[in-house]
Design a protein around this motif. Structure first.
Motif, mmCIF file in Angstrom:
data_model
loop_
_atom_site.group_PDB
_atom_site.id
_atom_site.type_symbol
_atom_site.label_atom_id
_atom_site.label_comp_id
_atom_site.label_asym_id
_atom_site.label_seq_id
_atom_site.Cartn_x
_atom_site.Cartn_y
_atom_site.Cartn_z
ATOM 1 N N TRP A 291 50.767 -98.261 76.839
ATOM 2 C CA TRP A 291 49.942 -97.962 78.025
ATOM 3 C C TRP A 291 50.044 -99.168 78.948
ATOM 4 C CZ3 TRP A 291 43.851 -97.571 77.753
ATOM 5 C CH2 TRP A 291 43.362 -97.227 79.022
ATOM 6 N N ASN A 292 50.548 -98.941 80.157
ATOM 7 C CA ASN A 292 50.758 -100.029 81.127
ATOM 8 C C ASN A 292 51.541 -101.187 80.507
ATOM 9 O OD1 ASN A 292 49.515 -98.642 83.202
ATOM 10 N ND2 ASN A 292 47.491 -99.512 82.767
ATOM 11 N N GLY A 293 52.583 -100.825 79.765
ATOM 12 C CA GLY A 293 53.493 -101.838 79.231
ATOM 13 C C GLY A 293 53.006 -102.540 77.981
ATOM 14 N N LYS A 294 51.843 -102.175 77.473
ATOM 15 C CA LYS A 294 51.280 -102.835 76.301
ATOM 16 C C LYS A 294 51.234 -101.837 75.145
ATOM 17 C CE LYS A 294 47.307 -105.644 75.223
ATOM 18 N NZ LYS A 294 45.932 -105.962 75.539
ATOM 19 N N ARG A 295 51.626 -102.283 73.969
ATOM 20 C CA ARG A 295 51.615 -101.403 72.799
ATOM 21 C C ARG A 295 50.204 -100.874 72.537
ATOM 22 N NH1 ARG A 295 55.562 -101.090 69.298
ATOM 23 N NH2 ARG A 295 56.499 -100.802 71.344
ATOM 24 N N PHE A 296 50.101 -99.556 72.420
ATOM 25 C CA PHE A 296 48.790 -98.930 72.188
ATOM 26 C C PHE A 296 48.717 -98.314 70.799
ATOM 27 C CE2 PHE A 296 45.435 -95.720 72.730
ATOM 28 C CZ PHE A 296 44.459 -96.488 73.346
ATOM 29 N N GLY A 297 49.853 -97.838 70.300
ATOM 30 C CA GLY A 297 49.834 -97.217 68.975
ATOM 31 C C GLY A 297 51.229 -97.033 68.431
ATOM 32 N N LYS A 298 51.304 -96.994 67.118
ATOM 33 C CA LYS A 298 52.563 -96.666 66.445
ATOM 34 C C LYS A 298 52.190 -95.964 65.138
ATOM 35 C CE LYS A 298 56.970 -98.484 64.850
ATOM 36 N NZ LYS A 298 57.730 -99.631 64.342
ATOM 37 N N ALA A 299 51.835 -94.686 65.282
ATOM 38 C CA ALA A 299 51.336 -93.913 64.144
ATOM 39 C C ALA A 299 52.453 -93.032 63.602
ATOM 40 C CB ALA A 299 50.150 -93.059 64.571
ATOM 41 N N SER A 300 52.422 -92.825 62.286
ATOM 42 C CA SER A 300 53.428 -91.959 61.658
ATOM 43 C C SER A 300 52.950 -90.518 61.632
ATOM 44 C CB SER A 300 53.700 -92.412 60.227
ATOM 45 O OG SER A 300 54.427 -91.398 59.557
ATOM 46 N N SER A 301 53.852 -89.624 62.019
ATOM 47 C CA SER A 301 53.515 -88.200 62.017
ATOM 48 C C SER A 301 53.605 -87.588 60.619
ATOM 49 C CB SER A 301 54.453 -87.470 62.979
ATOM 50 O OG SER A 301 54.145 -86.116 63.046
ATOM 51 N N ALA A 302 54.042 -88.385 59.655
ATOM 52 C CA ALA A 302 54.123 -87.875 58.275
ATOM 53 C C ALA A 302 52.746 -87.576 57.701
ATOM 54 C CB ALA A 302 54.842 -88.898 57.388
ATOM 55 N N GLU A 303 51.697 -88.150 58.294
ATOM 56 C CA GLU A 303 50.339 -87.991 57.754
ATOM 57 C C GLU A 303 49.650 -86.691 58.176
ATOM 58 O OE1 GLU A 303 47.128 -91.117 57.994
ATOM 59 O OE2 GLU A 303 48.704 -92.371 57.146
ATOM 60 N N MET A 304 50.400 -85.782 58.781
ATOM 61 C CA MET A 304 49.833 -84.485 59.183
ATOM 62 C C MET A 304 49.139 -83.823 57.980
ATOM 63 S SD MET A 304 52.455 -82.099 61.372
ATOM 64 C CE MET A 304 51.785 -80.560 61.991
ATOM 65 N N GLY A 305 47.909 -83.417 58.182
ATOM 66 C CA GLY A 305 47.144 -82.819 57.090
ATOM 67 C C GLY A 305 47.667 -81.462 56.651
ATOM 68 N N VAL A 306 48.113 -80.669 57.587
ATOM 69 C CA VAL A 306 48.825 -79.425 57.283
ATOM 70 C C VAL A 306 50.170 -79.488 57.994
ATOM 71 C CG1 VAL A 306 46.807 -77.942 56.921
ATOM 72 C CG2 VAL A 306 47.706 -78.254 59.229
ATOM 73 N N GLY A 307 51.172 -78.821 57.432
ATOM 74 C CA GLY A 307 52.500 -78.818 58.034
ATOM 75 C C GLY A 307 52.595 -77.801 59.164
ATOM 76 N N GLY B 281 47.745 -94.699 89.029
ATOM 77 C CA GLY B 281 48.720 -95.782 89.012
ATOM 78 C C GLY B 281 49.063 -96.242 87.604
ATOM 79 N N ASP B 282 48.240 -95.877 86.634
ATOM 80 C CA ASP B 282 48.523 -96.252 85.239
ATOM 81 C C ASP B 282 49.783 -95.532 84.740
ATOM 82 O OD1 ASP B 282 46.280 -97.795 85.174
ATOM 83 O OD2 ASP B 282 45.353 -96.772 83.466
ATOM 84 N N GLN B 283 50.442 -96.202 83.801
ATOM 85 C CA GLN B 283 51.647 -95.628 83.205
ATOM 86 C C GLN B 283 51.468 -95.455 81.709
ATOM 87 O OE1 GLN B 283 54.414 -98.662 84.637
ATOM 88 N NE2 GLN B 283 55.424 -97.042 85.840
ATOM 89 N N VAL C 115 50.258 -91.695 86.357
ATOM 90 C CA VAL C 115 49.244 -90.747 86.821
ATOM 91 C C VAL C 115 48.913 -91.061 88.275
ATOM 92 C CG1 VAL C 115 48.297 -90.491 84.482
ATOM 93 C CG2 VAL C 115 47.192 -92.037 86.067
ATOM 94 N N ILE C 116 48.814 -89.999 89.059
ATOM 95 C CA ILE C 116 48.567 -90.163 90.495
ATOM 96 C C ILE C 116 47.449 -89.226 90.939
ATOM 97 C CG2 ILE C 116 50.937 -90.878 91.028
ATOM 98 C CD1 ILE C 116 51.400 -87.981 92.054
ATOM 99 N N LYS C 117 46.902 -89.519 92.095
ATOM 100 C CA LYS C 117 45.880 -88.639 92.667
ATOM 101 C C LYS C 117 46.568 -87.436 93.292
ATOM 102 C CE LYS C 117 41.860 -88.573 95.735
ATOM 103 N NZ LYS C 117 41.115 -87.700 94.814
ATOM 104 N N LYS C 118 46.071 -86.252 92.978
ATOM 105 C CA LYS C 118 46.619 -85.014 93.534
ATOM 106 C C LYS C 118 46.479 -85.021 95.056
ATOM 107 C CE LYS C 118 47.474 -80.446 93.818
ATOM 108 N NZ LYS C 118 48.773 -79.822 93.500
#
Lengths: 323, 323
Positions: A219-235, A295-297, A318-321
């Motif tokens: 988010w805005n060039g800064k690491r926000f998350g790195k989660a694994s999708s393997a942890e899905m509770g149901v497939g 303006g956020d990315q 994100v921009i203003k409509k």
């Protein structure tokens, strides 16, 4: 096999086949002009498209450098989004002040499907006060699935895997949930990474109806998350069976995992802002991270040890409509 | 003008123009093969189709006796259903045991839109225990509506009016509402009366964004309800503005009124079984009318003093899904 859709001035774009490294492409044949057409007759289309993918492996492609990608399906007949990560659900209940849910079935809602934004398009919203949030997740695209299909049989209907950003407006989401009718205003169009993969292309990262990959969110060039999708509770196969319990699913139906989230969220971060606010509420009694500003990315990418180019990258502002 | 879609073996059918009395028709020209195409370019299509409608008035049509009608839009990119009748909402809270809702906005959910059944097709369901119920309502079909369109400006986007039966599975509906995610399994495909009308065709029965007609509902040959749609708490223009608050609506989006219901329900009956069960709960503390059984029939028709043929008739039998 890797498929994508490029802008040709039509609502559905033009189907192309993309090389493993994303550097070259070949157009789909005239009789398979769009990804929806391919999915409508997948058993016929698939070998034709695979043969072209082989040509790309043989070095016969053209440079993809100047291509203007759309979402793989710029519009779809159906988009059903699950919420299959338990830690996400728990944190959202925290963030929204809801009692924990007692669930006997997967969570799923019907979302807007007539428009999926490209991975690089600016995303217009009416007001920052609506609580603009991203949600990184994976989704699968199926062929025709008959009503009553079981989870066991659902796996074979999964034809493609995609990466998407399920934009959400959190301030609106809470009162909409309280009506019991689900979300309309709180869930505008999603954005989708350019490349759709057949599950085999994921190798060992496709297992048990789940994508075993990390989703990197900045988010805005800064690491926000790195989660694994393997942890899905149901497939995904279980989500498909849930969706098809009382209806036929048409070819091209997109089924989402819900926001990728892991139990060790304090270490790996989150794939949406609301979840971080839930953690803050747990820790300090109040959320402090604000939602997005104009303006956020946000940037999203799935990563594996073997490949640097899987679905391509979502990178949006994100921009203003403009009215 | 009256439009309909007939079965030609394709998923979208073929557009036809129907005479006022429904007895004759003419095909749409080749460049407007489907209703969706007409709606995508309504300003161009509309005068062409109106000219053909005039030919029908001049007696130049063919007999429609052998036509096999589909839903006007056999599939649509978007279906957003409101719940705009206060007496319906109040009775549903009774039937489902919910607290009365405190509403500041119209109620609306996103429903499945990739399949709309014809008015005479048998309707397959998995189990009677799911609580099979009909819901008679009106809906409008719009052209492209930009995000942020106000109710005042929404009226001009209403191009067609239809009559539909929003099938519901009540046993599933209650737990789905409690999740806050809205309905997926509880809302399978709707059925639609064959004829779509331009609002002008309704004459004085189109007023203030509302359909001022009675909806006659018969269940197994017995009168079940005859409620006036004039009692809509908010007009279709307000529902459209609600839907478009945070998204563009594509041409061909269908916006529903929710079950037609009147405050004097004890005199005029209901347009769905759940509502009758709500009345029974009010009166005796418990619902006694069971939901539908396989083999049951429902018939719906909108009536006015001036015309016996408006949208045509919905007349369907519920059957067990063959697996």
């Amino acid at each position: 096999m890797k498929l994508a859709t490029i802008d040709n001035g039509t609502r559905d774009g033009a189907l192309v086949i993309v090389s493993c490294d994303g550097q070259s492409y070949l157009p789909a044949p005239e009789k398979i002009p769009t990804l929806q057409v391919a999915l409508d007759n997948w058993s016929e289309s698939e070998p034709i498209l695979q043969a072209i993918f082989q040509q790309l492996k043989d070095g016969k492609g053209m440079s993809s450098a100047s291509l203007n990608y759309l979402a793989p399906l710029p519009r779809a007949w159906q988009w059903l989004d699950g919420s299959a990560f338990k830690s996400h659900g728990d944190l959202m209940d925290q963030a929204f002040g809801f009692e924990p849910k007692q669930l006997t079935k997967p969570l799923m809602y019907q979302g807007m499907s007539h428009q999926f934004l490209s991975a690089t398009a600016d995303v217009p919203f009416m007001k920052e006060e609506d609580g603009i949030d991203f949600e990184g997740e994976f989704a699968v695209i199926v062929d025709d699935v008959p009503m009553g299909t079981t989870a066991e049989h659902a796996l074979k209907h999964i034809k493609l895997v995609v990466l998407l950003n399920d934009w959400s407006l959190r301030t609106i989401a809470i009162p909409e949930m309280k009506t019991g009718f689900g979300w309309v205003q709180a869930k505008p169009a999603c954005s989708v990474a350019p490349v759709a993969l057949t599950p085999d292309e994921l190798g060992t990262a496709w297992c048990d109806g789940r994508v075993h990959l990390d989703l990197v969110v900045d988010w805005n060039g800064k690491r926000f998350g790195k989660a694994s999708s393997a942890e899905m509770g149901v497939g995904f196969h279980e989500l498909i069976a849930h969706a098809a319990a009382t209806r036929d699913l048409c070819a091209g139906t997109i089924i989402g995992s819900g926001t990728v989230s892991n139990e060790n969220y304090r270490e790996i971060g989150s794939s949406c802002i609301a979840e971080r606010r839930g953690i803050e509420t747990l820790d300090t009694g109040a959320a402090k991270t604000a939602y997005m500003s104009f303006g956020d990315q946000v940037r999203m990418e799935a990563v594996s040890d073997e490949s640097s180019h899987l679905f391509g990258t979502i990178e949006q502002t994100v921009i203003k409509k403009a009215l």
